[in-house]
Design an enzyme around this catalytic site. Sequence first.
Site, mmCIF file in Angstrom:
data_model
loop_
_atom_site.group_PDB
_atom_site.id
_atom_site.type_symbol
_atom_site.label_atom_id
_atom_site.label_comp_id
_atom_site.label_asym_id
_atom_site.label_seq_id
_atom_site.Cartn_x
_atom_site.Cartn_y
_atom_site.Cartn_z
ATOM 1 N N HIS A 119 54.852 -17.487 44.883
ATOM 2 C CA HIS A 119 56.104 -17.745 44.486
ATOM 3 C C HIS A 119 56.468 -17.927 42.981
ATOM 4 O O HIS A 119 57.515 -17.784 42.266
ATOM 5 C CB HIS A 119 56.247 -19.288 44.864
ATOM 6 N N SER A 167 69.444 -15.822 44.569
ATOM 7 C CA SER A 167 69.624 -17.056 45.558
ATOM 8 C C SER A 167 68.515 -17.689 45.439
ATOM 9 O O SER A 167 68.363 -19.156 46.110
ATOM 10 C CB SER A 167 70.063 -16.575 46.807
ATOM 11 N N HIS A 172 61.695 -11.258 44.689
ATOM 12 C CA HIS A 172 62.093 -10.368 45.770
ATOM 13 C C HIS A 172 63.335 -9.551 45.388
ATOM 14 O O HIS A 172 64.100 -9.548 44.428
ATOM 15 C CB HIS A 172 62.728 -11.224 46.921
HETATM 16 P P1 H2U Z 1 69.410 -12.390 45.857
HETATM 17 O O1 H2U Z 1 68.398 -10.886 45.989
HETATM 18 O O2 H2U Z 1 70.660 -12.103 45.342
HETATM 19 O O3 H2U Z 1 68.741 -13.673 45.626
HETATM 20 O O4 H2U Z 1 69.484 -12.489 47.670
HETATM 21 C C1 H2U Z 1 68.634 -12.673 48.449
HETATM 22 C C2 H2U Z 1 68.966 -12.571 49.988
HETATM 23 O O5 H2U Z 1 67.940 -13.021 50.873
HETATM 24 C C3 H2U Z 1 70.316 -13.005 50.010
HETATM 25 O O6 H2U Z 1 70.984 -11.701 50.532
HETATM 26 C C4 H2U Z 1 68.589 -13.578 51.966
HETATM 27 C C5 H2U Z 1 70.065 -13.863 51.273
HETATM 28 O O7 H2U Z 1 70.888 -13.784 52.513
HETATM 29 N N1 H2U Z 1 68.226 -14.731 52.732
HETATM 30 C C6 H2U Z 1 67.691 -14.680 54.049
HETATM 31 O O8 H2U Z 1 67.925 -13.395 54.590
HETATM 32 N N2 H2U Z 1 67.232 -15.495 54.575
HETATM 33 C C7 H2U Z 1 67.048 -16.551 53.989
HETATM 34 O O9 H2U Z 1 66.409 -17.747 54.513
HETATM 35 C C8 H2U Z 1 67.081 -17.045 52.544
HETATM 36 C C9 H2U Z 1 67.810 -15.718 51.852
HETATM 37 ZN ZN ZN Z 2 58.577 -18.859 47.366
#
Ligand code: H2U
Ligand code: ZN
Length: 355
Positions: A119, A167, A172
Amino acid sequence: MFNSHHHQHRRYNPLIDQWIVVSPQRMQRPWLGQQEPAPIDQRPAYDAHCFLCPGNLRADGKRTPAYTGVWAFDNDYAALLPDPPQGEVLERASAEAPPLLVAQAERGICRVICYTPRHDLGLGQLDPAALRGVIEAWAAEYRTLGALDWVRYVLPFENRGAMMGASNPHPHGQLWATGFLPGEVAREDASQRRYLASTGRTLLSDYLAMELERQERIVCANAHFVAVVPFWATWPFETLLIARRPVGALSDLHPDEQDGLAAILKSLIGCYDRLFQARFPYSMGWHQAPTDGLPQAHWHLHAHFLPPLLRSATVRKFMVGYELLGEPQRDLTPEEAARRLRTALLPHAEGTSAQ
Ligand code: H2U
Ligand code: ZN
């Protein structure tokens, strides 16, 4: 006499056929880089509340597996789905007028790619083997998604930091595969196609050769990749990471090129983080050949890093006013931005120098 380091001018971006206003005369203003305290950003190696940490429950109730390397999954809240209802809108004000209301149903697949179970790390903090794993995963996703008959484009990207709208702090990125060429890519496609047709070489091979000769805008380089603040950069510390060999996609890289890419990613992201002593926010993404099965010799693999920071970890550049309504504008010249980034380069970063 005109001097592009001192006098206002416009620069041309041949990749997307767009101009930008450059105003170096405004740079008399004070430079605060490397002076402000870095924002506090301490994170645990595992966070029980993080949706993307191994073994945790995600927002929609699915469980993230206990992954140990790279892990990619379909976005739980995908912006584009593979099997939507088909159809279109095509409406005109009168029979002889061109259509003004135009829409098409489109298909897509949105994936999330966790770079590491840790993380607290970022792409730039991964060791070379782990970075190689990310590069291989990008390449594998490109191959698998691109092999679907309706997928024309696969775009891996990352929004890093809350300032760029990420988010979740877990390291990631995302990958969107689409049945269409996105607009920015379509512009690059047209420019690169024209350039190859008129010279027999890729646009970025020629550009790279000119940058290597001039040594003014190069941030770092190794045997396989070069990072440069492009002559036409829009964002203050924007960089273009270009493959030396004019390959079309990440999946074309040889093992030694993948190693070179891992090394330069580490150096470049490290440079960004040291410049303002912060986890430098950015959007980055890979532009590679479309996967529509047509000849793609004009495509030359590259990544764009688009960080929003201007003078310190907390002062960001906003695209506003003239830039939204006219065209982009910058004060800091790309040459000066490259120089500042080079000062943040580690002296002996492995396989990487400013040559
Ligand atoms: P960012 O790369 O903008 O942080 O977006 C992360 C993506 O991860 C976002 O599109 C997805 C969100 O929909 N997500 C999931 O698919 N499942 C989750 O439980 C949390 C975030
Ligand atoms: Zn994490």
